[in-house]
Design a protein around this motif. Structure first.
Motif, PDB file in Angstrom:
ATOM      1  N   TYR A  96      -2.964  -2.244   5.769  1.00  0.00           N
ATOM      2  CA  TYR A  96      -3.898  -2.681   4.487  1.00  0.00           C
ATOM      3  C   TYR A  96      -4.958  -3.231   4.760  1.00  0.00           C
ATOM      4  O   TYR A  96      -5.640  -3.571   3.789  1.00  0.00           O
ATOM      5  N   ILE A 104      -9.829  -0.858  -1.112  1.00  0.00           N
ATOM      6  CA  ILE A 104      -9.107  -1.975  -2.035  1.00  0.00           C
ATOM      7  C   ILE A 104      -9.776  -3.072  -2.485  1.00  0.00           C
ATOM      8  O   ILE A 104      -9.349  -3.904  -3.142  1.00  0.00           O
ATOM      9  N   ALA A 119      -3.280  -6.132  -1.957  1.00  0.00           N
ATOM     10  CA  ALA A 119      -1.932  -6.222  -0.655  1.00  0.00           C
ATOM     11  C   ALA A 119      -0.633  -6.372  -0.563  1.00  0.00           C
ATOM     12  O   ALA A 119       0.749  -5.841  -0.671  1.00  0.00           O
ATOM     13  N   GLY A 187      -4.315   1.699   1.716  1.00  0.00           N
ATOM     14  CA  GLY A 187      -3.943   1.516   2.934  1.00  0.00           C
ATOM     15  C   GLY A 187      -3.741   2.468   3.407  1.00  0.00           C
ATOM     16  O   GLY A 187      -4.220   3.943   2.690  1.00  0.00           O
ATOM     17  N   ALA A 214       3.392  -4.475   5.198  1.00  0.00           N
ATOM     18  CA  ALA A 214       2.102  -5.525   5.869  1.00  0.00           C
ATOM     19  C   ALA A 214       2.003  -4.764   7.053  1.00  0.00           C
ATOM     20  O   ALA A 214       3.587  -5.837   7.683  1.00  0.00           O
TER      21      ALA A 214
END
Length: 241
Positions: A96, A104, A119, A187, A214
């Protein structure tokens, strides 16, 4: 009262509709019927395709008729309420970090969170694979946390890199290979989601569940190299439907 309807689609296909919404209950019924029809081996049925709220059954008109197939499906529907098929919960690594997540920061500003919070919230949710569509291997997954729900981008991209993790409305998805797209990219996964040389083709299937994990840029690069060597398959466990 019947809570479904069977419609003709072209000259050799039927569509069984269960509703007009993206709903887990409707999805469960679609997948249960898909399993029932597959197991029944109806003469002439050549392909069964599940969508959010319906099932398309293609058939060979030299073997059966739409009317005969419709009667057989309606009879099977009387007992098709749940699925006994074992599905899988997949652990999918995603980076991410901003270099792998071009939208993002914009998403974070739009929903009043930090990029790290976006995230964490996204990776903290287990998603249901409703259907595979748009392009081969593209998984439509729900249900996105309400805090992250945004309309599609006003400026769709003509090229979205493979592995891009995206969100829009109540859905999240991963682009299996380069294609146009209008969702927000938050991501990237190093995993291969479609292999035309494998018997299965798509990594995920309707009814599967997904948890995103993640990873750092370093771990992302390590996994990507392993994928390129055909030496990596994401972990998964069996779950009841």
């Amino acid at each position: 009262m019947d809570d479904f309807r069977i419609l003709k689609a072209a000259d050799s296909a039927l569509v069984i509709e269960f509703g007009a919404a993206i709903d887990r209950g409707i999805s469960d019924r679609v997948l249960a019927l898909a399993e029932t029809l597959t197991n029944a081996g109806l003469p002439g049925a050549t392909e069964i395709v599940a969508t959010f709220r319906s099932l398309c059954v293609n058939y060979d008109s030299l073997v059966t008729t739409g009317a005969d197939l419709e009667r057989a499906i309606a009879e099977l529907l009387k007992g098709s309420r749940t699925s006994s098929q074992i599905r899988r919960l997949w652990d999918i690594p995603v980076c991410y970090d901003p270099p792998h997540a071009p939208d993002i920061e914009e998403v974070a500003n739009s929903v009043g969170l930090t990029a790290a919070e976006v995230a964490t919230l996204h990776a903290g949710t287990q998603y249901h694979v409703y259907m595979i569509g748009f392009v081969p291997g593209y998984p439509y997954m729900g249900d996105l946390p309400a805090k992250l729900r945004l309309p599609r981008r006003l400026d769709p991209r003509t090229r979205v890199p493979p592995g891009s993790l995206a969100i829009a409305t109540s859905m999240t998805a991963v682009y299996p290979y380069e294609s146009p797209g209008g969702w927000h990219l938050i991501g990237t996964s190093p995993v291969s989601f479609f292999d035309p040389d494998s018997a299965k083709g798509a990594l995920l299937g309707p009814g599967d569940a997904v948890k995103f994990r993640a990873v750092t840029e370093g771990e992302f690069s390590r996994i990507r190299l392993a994928v390129e060597r055909n030496d990596y398959v994401p972990e998964s466990t069996e779950i009841a439907a």
